[in-house]
Design an enzyme around this catalytic site. Sequence first.
Site, PDB file in Angstrom:
ATOM      1  CG  ASP A  94     -12.563 123.484  85.387  1.00  0.00           C
ATOM      2  OD1 ASP A  94     -11.932 123.606  86.455  1.00  0.00           O
ATOM      3  OD2 ASP A  94     -13.166 124.424  84.855  1.00  0.00           O
ATOM      4  CB  ALA A  95      -7.521 121.239  85.063  1.00  0.00           C
TER       5      ALA A  95
END
Lengths: 145, 145, 145, 145
Positions: free
Chosen positions: C31-32
């Site tokens: 994920d980010a």
Amino acid sequence: MPSVRLDLDPSLRIDDYRYHHTLRVRFAETDAMGIVHHSRYLPYLEEARVEYLRALDHPYDALRAEGVDIAVLEAYVRYRQPLRFDELVTVHLLMGSATRTTFQMAYLLTVDGQPRATAVTVHGCVNGDGRPVRMPTWLVELATS
Amino acid sequence: MPSVRLDLDPSLRIDDYRYHHTLRVRFAETDAMGIVHHSRYLPYLEEARVEYLRALDHPYDALRAEGVDIAVLEAYVRYRQPLRFDELVTVHLLMGSATRTTFQMAYLLTVDGQPRATAVTVHGCVNGDGRPVRMPTWLVELATS
Amino acid sequence: MPSVRLDLDPSLRIDDYRYHHTLRVRFAETDAMGIVHHSRYLPYLEEARVEYLRALDHPYDALRAEGVDIAVLEAYVRYRQPLRFDELVTVHLLMGSATRTTFQMAYLLTVDGQPRATAVTVHGCVNGDGRPVRMPTWLVELATS
Amino acid sequence: MPSVRLDLDPSLRIDDYRYHHTLRVRFAETDAMGIVHHSRYLPYLEEARVEYLRALDHPYDALRAEGVDIAVLEAYVRYRQPLRFDELVTVHLLMGSATRTTFQMAYLLTVDGQPRATAVTVHGCVNGDGRPVRMPTWLVELATS
């Protein structure tokens, strides 16, 4: 024709591909139709690309450490026969059709040698801010060899 | 050209579409490049299709209860500008290019009116065993209207 | 304490587990924050369970063909150190704490022998309609051995 | 008991919660058992947390822009009744049980007012490198109020 770039036509013949990677379908990847959800094929293609780069001694991790990411510019999948839970899927792939800033990959997904899907992805190299950068030399050579 | 069927060319003009649905990017949909992973666009298109059918008074649930599923035969996405966490994405869509057993949908994804991606999906109706069945009349009429 | 059932305390010692399965982190699972999204651990546990049943000569597929599904009733994960793209994750597991209708599994996730996460899942057997059914004898024996 | 930290016991009474957020189940979130895959609940909880912070005028985006991420340290879900495609799920939530560096949230998921799942997550604030940082004052006050 929805794209000016995507132009590879993925073959149904396994021998036309240069590399293959096998993975097993997870239960989490199925949907209520009892088959693999169509969005789940793209991570399969990505996993095969990553293994291909590793096999070429240019692991994606090393690329990322140099500040280069391989962005997906376009993706196309043709779903020919469904994939099901627990099947062993072989992703055959071939790099081709490169320009100075983009390259394409063709894919054939098989189970027991039978085609289940074909696909094409178009890629470009970007830096950490997502801006296009020139492709590494080895990648250009690979794509045009 | 990798497909004999996919032939819609999705417009970049919002006015060319008939319906739109807005959703917000989840954190779980981002990847380590800090943007929405390319595989996550396909569920966005699917969510928009489901809302479109509901708006037409033909909810997908009702279709499924009649034993008809709408299978995805092909999918194409062109990623123009990345999507990021928490952005409100509007999926514009248009049904078109039908045959007796398949239809296509074109999509434009925008954030604040700016294009981020275009896409096309090709669909066919199948029964519970995944075999092709004739499309419901309303669906044929919709696709050819 | 949020549950009356979940009671296994997963050990941090590899030797306390009976089986292990190794998988590689996909880019699509990050994920980010640059790490594996916390929701993505549950499919890792599931993949390890499926391989464990196969190793025991009771493939999950065969169970499903008999009309028995193994439902997840509870799941608990403790995220100790992040997992990152391309890491090889070993999922160690142990079945335990069975009743007539439920059993629990404990998990330790390691990379290079270092603990990254521990987890517990509680399961029950259900039929095609999702109703609880009695566990197969071999499963009861396994869980209580 | 697998954790020293997770100690909230999520109530089955809607009135015990402070905030709720409603979302619709996507087809892509179902699995071959015809229900929402158990791993898909965690992004629902995350979406509800993000909306809660926005409602409090502390959007998660702003937190991230300040270099603070809210990491998930533990997660627990109890699956009481399955969720199905197209259902409208209301996630009720409550923040509680804070220390200087961690806080917990309790959740109740309902459809038409009927409980489907309960959950607890434990969180800590981290910086861009994933190292623990002190929680913002407003977050501490919120968790202890």
